[in-house]
Write an enzyme that holds these catalytic residues in place. Structure first.
Site, mmCIF file in Angstrom:
data_model
loop_
_atom_site.group_PDB
_atom_site.id
_atom_site.type_symbol
_atom_site.label_atom_id
_atom_site.label_comp_id
_atom_site.label_asym_id
_atom_site.label_seq_id
_atom_site.Cartn_x
_atom_site.Cartn_y
_atom_site.Cartn_z
ATOM 1 N N PRO A 1 37.405 70.952 32.398
ATOM 2 C CA PRO A 1 37.183 69.626 32.413
ATOM 3 C C PRO A 1 37.454 68.914 33.833
ATOM 4 O O PRO A 1 38.214 68.057 33.889
ATOM 5 C CB PRO A 1 37.581 68.728 31.219
ATOM 6 C CG PRO A 1 39.132 69.707 30.923
ATOM 7 C CD PRO A 1 38.517 71.237 31.233
ATOM 8 N N CYS A 2 36.882 69.491 34.826
ATOM 9 C CA CYS A 2 36.952 68.899 36.105
ATOM 10 C C CYS A 2 36.440 67.465 36.415
ATOM 11 O O CYS A 2 37.035 66.799 37.105
ATOM 12 C CB CYS A 2 36.505 69.898 37.242
ATOM 13 S SG CYS A 2 34.648 70.221 36.896
#
Length: 283
Positions: free
Chosen positions: A247-248
């Site tokens: 989850p950047c």
């Protein structure tokens, strides 16, 4: 129209609404103006949002403002708290279900000799998604336009020049359903990712950030014990090959601005708002 297509269509409406709010943030346009801009009635727009994330447009757009982001960053040490809990904090949408394995140096050098990579595209809650998987796990997940399939395959083939790329639309649709609409007791999702040691450290840290929570690039650098390397950390975040699952999108600037996102800032805002809304709802 099936459910993935409906979710895809709803996302496009949400993205247009987000852009409208950004353009006129100083006066916070009313629901009627947003509905007119996206070509829907007020009641229809309400239904689209309710079906997509379960809350009203006004409430959702509160989650994608700079003020909300700044509040989410203030006074928390998300990564340290997550590490103290084991892998991650409570409330994760896929807690302990994403297992990342690094490509070995030997596998990297041989360029995918004998490797079968199945790929496909399908609608998702955040637009059309391109997914590619090997027997070892998912190696690519990206949000793309339908016409970009050829370019995405070319990039994948350049990374694995000796691998066989196989178009597998049914496999891709089933895999994306597991990702975005998991069953009550889902099986682990395995990632097989290629990167430098530093990139892999950053990506592993990203897996510890719970949905609905945000960290700054500086906080991420401090957690990795490289406090003066926030720019290098940011570059590693941007090189993430597996959207959403790594989850950047949960990493933003310290001032509350979203920062960069290789799949578009409107999509990053939508991801942040969607997760914040779902995390705020009772289980």
């Amino acid at each position: 129209m099936n459910e993935p297509d409906e979710a895809n269509r709803a996302y496009r409406t949400v993205a247009r609404a987000i852009e409208l709010i950004r353009a006129h943030a100083d006066r916070q346009p009313e629901l009627a103006e947003i509905a007119q801009a996206v070509g829907l009635s007020e009641s229809h727009l309400q239904r689209v949002f309710a079906n997509w994330v379960g809350i009203s447009p006004k409430r959702f757009l509160q989650y994608v403002t700079k003020e909300h982001a700044k509040r989410a960053l203030a006074g928390t040490d998300v990564l340290s708290a997550a590490a103290a809990c084991g892998l991650s904090g409570p409330g994760r949408l896929h807690d302990l279900l994403v297992v990342a394995e690094a490509v070995s140096p030997g596998e990297y050098r041989n360029g995918g000799v004998g490797l079968d990579i199945a790929w496909g595209m399908h609608a998702s809650p955040f637009g059309t998604a391109f997914v590619a998987a090997t027997p070892r796990g998912i190696c690519r997940l990206a949000f793309v336009e339908p016409a970009e399939a050829g370019a995405e395959c070319a990039r994948l083939q350049a990374e694995w020049p000796h691998a066989t790329l196989r178009h597998a639309p049914a496999e891709a649709a089933a895999l994306l359903a597991r990702i975005f609409d998991p069953p009550p007791q889902p099986k682990p999702l395995h990632l097989w990712i290629r990167g430098s040691n530093f990139q892999l450290q950053v990506w592993q840290a990203l897996l510890r950030i719970p949905p609905g929570r945000l960290v700054s690039y500086g906080e991420l650098a401090a957690y990795l014990q490289v406090p003066h390397a926030a720019r290098a950390v940011g570059n590693a975040v941007g090189a993430n090959p597996v959207a959403y699952l790594i989850p950047c999108h949960r990493v933003i600037r310290a001032g509350g601005e979203p920062g960069g996102y290789r799949w578009g800032l409107s999509r990053k805002r939508a991801l942040i708002g969607w997760e914040a809304a779902r995390s705020a709802q009772p289980a």
